[in-house]
Enzyme design. Structure first.
Site, short mmCIF file in Angstrom:
data_model
loop_
_atom_site.label_atom_id
_atom_site.label_comp_id
_atom_site.label_asym_id
_atom_site.label_seq_id
_atom_site.Cartn_x
_atom_site.Cartn_y
_atom_site.Cartn_z
N HIS A 1 -22.46 31.01 -8.68
CA HIS A 1 -22.70 31.91 -9.83
C HIS A 1 -24.09 32.52 -9.77
CE1 HIS A 1 -21.81 32.63 -14.37
NE2 HIS A 1 -22.66 33.54 -13.91
N HIS B 1 -26.30 36.57 -9.91
CA HIS B 1 -26.25 38.01 -10.19
C HIS B 1 -27.26 38.68 -9.26
CE1 HIS B 1 -23.88 37.52 -13.93
NE2 HIS B 1 -24.51 36.35 -13.98
N ASP C 1 -17.49 38.00 -16.20
CA ASP C 1 -18.74 37.32 -16.59
C ASP C 1 -19.75 38.26 -17.21
OD1 ASP C 1 -20.45 34.98 -16.73
OD2 ASP C 1 -21.69 36.05 -15.29
N HIS D 1 -16.48 33.32 -18.67
CA HIS D 1 -17.70 33.22 -19.48
C HIS D 1 -17.20 33.01 -20.90
CE1 HIS D 1 -21.64 34.99 -21.08
NE2 HIS D 1 -20.84 35.04 -22.13
N HIS E 1 -20.88 28.21 -16.53
CA HIS E 1 -22.03 27.73 -17.32
C HIS E 1 -21.66 27.06 -18.64
CE1 HIS E 1 -21.23 31.66 -19.02
NE2 HIS E 1 -21.91 32.33 -18.11
N ASN F 1 -27.77 33.37 -21.78
CA ASN F 1 -26.46 33.27 -22.42
C ASN F 1 -25.51 32.56 -21.46
OD1 ASN F 1 -24.29 33.53 -24.05
ND2 ASN F 1 -24.19 35.75 -23.98
N ASP G 1 -26.45 30.55 -12.20
CA ASP G 1 -26.41 31.76 -13.05
C ASP G 1 -27.72 32.56 -12.88
OD1 ASP G 1 -25.57 33.71 -14.79
OD2 ASP G 1 -25.74 32.49 -16.60
N HIS H 1 -34.31 39.69 -14.09
CA HIS H 1 -34.60 40.81 -14.99
C HIS H 1 -36.02 41.29 -14.75
CE1 HIS H 1 -30.93 40.86 -17.29
NE2 HIS H 1 -31.02 39.56 -17.51
N PHE I 1 -30.56 38.74 -21.81
CA PHE I 1 -30.28 37.33 -21.53
C PHE I 1 -30.42 37.06 -20.04
CE2 PHE I 1 -27.65 38.16 -25.35
CZ PHE I 1 -28.05 37.11 -26.16
#
Lengths: 310, 436
Positions: free
Chosen positions: B69, B71, B160, B187, B240, B286, B313, B317, B331
């Site tokens: 998991h 991003h 997700d 999610h 998660h 989140n 996860d 950012h 988040f």
């Protein structure tokens, strides 16, 4: 003493008492023919209001002018982010113009704490989201002291939308520190689920709160809460939680009525009660200026016993 | 952000390592000889002249770690992370396999994006197995072209970022995906309860005046999806997991044979919502940080096997997005480069899990759930290895991140346990000496 005034949760009893005592001496200044002192001459204060506000903004501006500070007010509704510039950038830009203090009103809880981290100026929280509104609670306490003397043992019921209320949070912290007893009253949907952590009575029937209290601090109900199903209608809210003369028959004879304003007359408070002998609502407004003068003065380095000039 | 380089090393001799096999739980001292990218020999004291040697004295040799998991923000937000920088962060964290989530811009709901993502991970030691969107545009209305996406390399389906919008679409997604034996990864968040929230609803949010996301918003969708998985016979994997209630729902469902698995992030077994005290948006993610009771339920779930997998996860950012008022911040936190330190410091050292049990959750379990071939440290197998020092104490420093982003609440923290090298796909990386 903390450098900033971010909330009453982190303000000591001693500091609260000091602010209130100072406010009383500034109130005396306000009654003079020329209600102005040179105390903050040369200091620059910027009022950053990112949320619509009339009374708090005017009260701060007046307090600043009464202290002879140079002030400028920036008002913008909505968050700063939507304008393309972040709160941090806005504040740092203004700070670069050499200022001493920022009075911040913002719709995000913790905005004042955040700003205190990114600029060197002294930050005064004029309301952050649903978190705290410390100067409102201070003026509430000052007004209560004026009417009732020592707050120890005084029973204050805060009535209405506690869930979304920064006024309620600041009052709970401040009043408890001064030894008052606090209760909250409102529909279950407008009381936080975790309210028990405050260790205060919670009433869901207005009559119970009225019977218990020496003071009713009545909060404004926001119509938009009805749109999110937090209560069925203003009509029903008024019938269940509106304070009326009829309901006051159960109250103590000398019950005190407060409201942070603006009042929805006929909803949370019956029209003529706002102007009745029970009400100290206009005293709250007057004292707001004195309390804010005291906060600005003390935070900019003044002392209670110092010469106040004029 | 540090830049990374991988050595082409078809031949490599790893000396004096401690071989650790999560399958059998065995530990033994050995040298590993890699030839042509495969494990040629495992034995004590292998003598081989004229090939590069890595001295792994005191270090463990594990099958390559897998994070199901992450991003990676490509396509769309390459300013936060790219597949290249995400893979670098993975490698530095010791991971040789990752699954990027499909909430990119545009959404990974078509063959083109899946193929692009896989292609961009070529030339790194990271096996990248994308998860594709369950519904077109993650809008919860129409199913994505699942057969085509599986053919392109997608290993699971998820919306997700949000839960698949309705029970009806979730049911159809499960039924359809089960034809290809790939799981739906959910999610779990009932948006009608969670909307507008910025942190866990509880004592801390009440005090801080921040709008809350109640734990029950997660529990409800976990319950919904468990019942739907039971009804359809399909496989669902809960992403998660973060509430005590959800762990209990999964525990009971597993007992009655529902095909449900779940993962927990390191931050959900390490941190509580009390950390938000200072309104630092690096604690905003989140699902949100929950309470001590929930943290204890995560640990209990990891111990008794209810929680199968640890996944990060990893959600990079930009600083200008995170350094704002709490409610305005997005988040997510990064996780790849702190995961093993947190696993060892917070689970293994306190005695909640053995090292082997912990490694199971980042090696065999995720690959099993995704039907991927296992990384096996055995002669003849492709060399897919993570070398780590379980005792190394180190401080998390933003300057040492290989991720493009630095939104981690663990910066400054002292952790124990760190990857020192990885080998996969014929490529070798070892942590530069200055960082060790």
């Amino acid at each position: 003493m903390n450098k900033h005034l971010l909330g009453l949760e982190e303000t000591s009893e001693e500091e609260i008492r000091q602010i209130l005592a100072t406010a009383f001496s500034f109130k005396e200044v306000l009654s003079r023919p020329i209600p102005k002192v040179p105390t903050l001459r040369g200091k620059t204060i910027v009022n950053l209001f990112f949320e619509p506000s009339t009374r708090t903004r005017i009260s701060f501006e007046l307090a600043e002018k009464r202290l002879s500070a140079d002030t400028i007010t920036f008002s913008s509704s909505g968050s700063s982010v939507s304008k393309g510039e972040t709160l941090r950038d806005t504040a740092r830009n203004i700070e670069a113009m050499k200022i001493d203090m920022v009075v911040l009103r913002h719709n995000s809880a913790g905005a004042a704490h955040f700003l205190a981290r990114c600029v060197d100026s002294i930050i005064i929280n004029a309301g952050d989201g649903q978190h705290e509104h410390p100067t409102q609670a201070l003026l509430d306490m000052m007004t209560l002291q004026e009417r009732a003397g020592d707050l120890r043992g005084l029973k204050v019921a805060i009535i209405g939308d506690i869930l979304h209320s920064r006024v309620a949070r600041s009052n709970i912290h401040g009043l408890k520190k001064l030894g008052a007893r606090v209760a909250i009253c409102g529909p279950k949907t407008l009381i936080p689920r975790e309210a028990e952590q405050w260790d205060i009575p919670v009433f869901h029937r207005l009559d119970d709160a009225i019977q218990w209290a020496d003071v009713l601090n009545i909060l404004r109900i926001q119509l938009e809460r009805q749109k999110t199903a937090l209560f069925p209608s203003l009509r029903e809210y008024a019938s269940q939680f509106g304070v009326t003369r009829q309901r006051l028959l159960r109250a103590k004879k000398d019950v005190i009525i407060m409201h942070p304003g603006p009042i929805n007359r006929g909803i949370e408070l019956e029209n003529d009660l706002a102007d009745s002998e029970f009400s100290i609502i206009l005293d709250q407004v007057t004292n707001g200026v004195a309390v804010r003068m005291a906060v600005l003065y003390l935070k900019s380095g003044g002392r209670l016993d110092a010469e106040q000039g004029g | 952000m540090k830049s990374i380089s991988y050595e082409k090393a078809p031949e490599l001799l790893i000396r004096n390592g401690i071989l650790l096999d999560p399958a059998s739980g065995e530990e033994r001292r050995a040298d590993v000889l890699i030839s042509d990218g495969r494990i040629a020999r495992i034995a004590e004291n292998i003598e081989q002249k004229n090939i590069p040697v890595f001295d792994a004295r005191g270090r463990y040799i594990s099958p390559g770690w897998f994070d199901m998991h992450v991003h990676f923000r490509e396509p769309g937000r390459e300013d936060k992370e790219t597949i290249a920088t995400g893979c670098a962060a993975a490698v530095s964290g010791g991971f040789t396999g990752v699954c990027p989530m499909p909430n990119t811009a545009p959404v990974a709901d078509n063959r083109g994006i899946i193929e692009m993502q896989i292609a961009k991970a070529e030339g790194t030691p990271v096996d990248l197995h994308p998860i594709a969107a369950a519904t077109v545009g993650q809008r919860g209305e129409e199913l994505s072209e699942m057969a085509d996406l599986v053919d392109a390399g997608a290993v699971a389906f998820s919306d997700d970022g949000v839960a698949i919008a309705t029970a009806a679409i979730t049911r159809r997604a499960m039924e359809y995906a089960s034809m290809y034996d790939v799981p739906i990864i959910e999610h779990c968040e009932d948006i009608s309860l969670a909307r507008g929230g910025a942190m866990n609803e509880g004592a801390a949010s009440t005090r801080l005046g921040l709008p809350g996301i109640p734990g029950i918003a997660e529990d409800l969708i976990v319950a919904r999806d468990i019942l739907l998985a039971e009804y359809t016979g399909a496989r669902v994997h809960i992403a998660h997991i973060s509430t005590a209630g959800a762990v209990e729902l999964v525990r009971r469902a597993k007992k009655r044979g529902v095909k449900v698995t779940c993962e927990v992030t390191p931050h959900h077994f390490c941190l509580t919502d009390d950390h938000i005290e200072s309104y630092d948006a690096n604690y905003k993610m989140n699902p949100p940080l929950r309470t001590q009771n929930d943290v204890e339920a995560m640990i209990a779930g990891l111990k008794d096997g209810t929680i199968d997998v640890i996944a990060t996860d990893h959600a990079p950012h930009a600083p200008e997005e995170k350094e704002v008022e709490f409610t305005a911040a997005p988040f997510g936190i990064t996780g790849l480069e702190t995961a093993i330190g947190l696993i060892i410091s917070k689970l293994v050292l306190p005695g909640h899990l053995s090292l082997v049990q912990a490694l199971e959750k980042i090696t065999r379990a995720p690959r099993h759930i995704l039907n991927l071939p296992q990384a096996i440290v055995q002669e003849g197998e492709p060399a897919n290895l993570t070398l780590f020092d379980a005792a190394q104490k180190w401080q998390v420093r933003a300057e040492e991140f290989y991720s493009k982003s630095r939104n981690s609440p663990f910066i400054g923290e002292e952790l124990t346990g760190r990857a020192v090298a990885v080998y996969n796909r014929g490529l070798f990386w070892q942590r530069p000496a200055v960082e060790a």
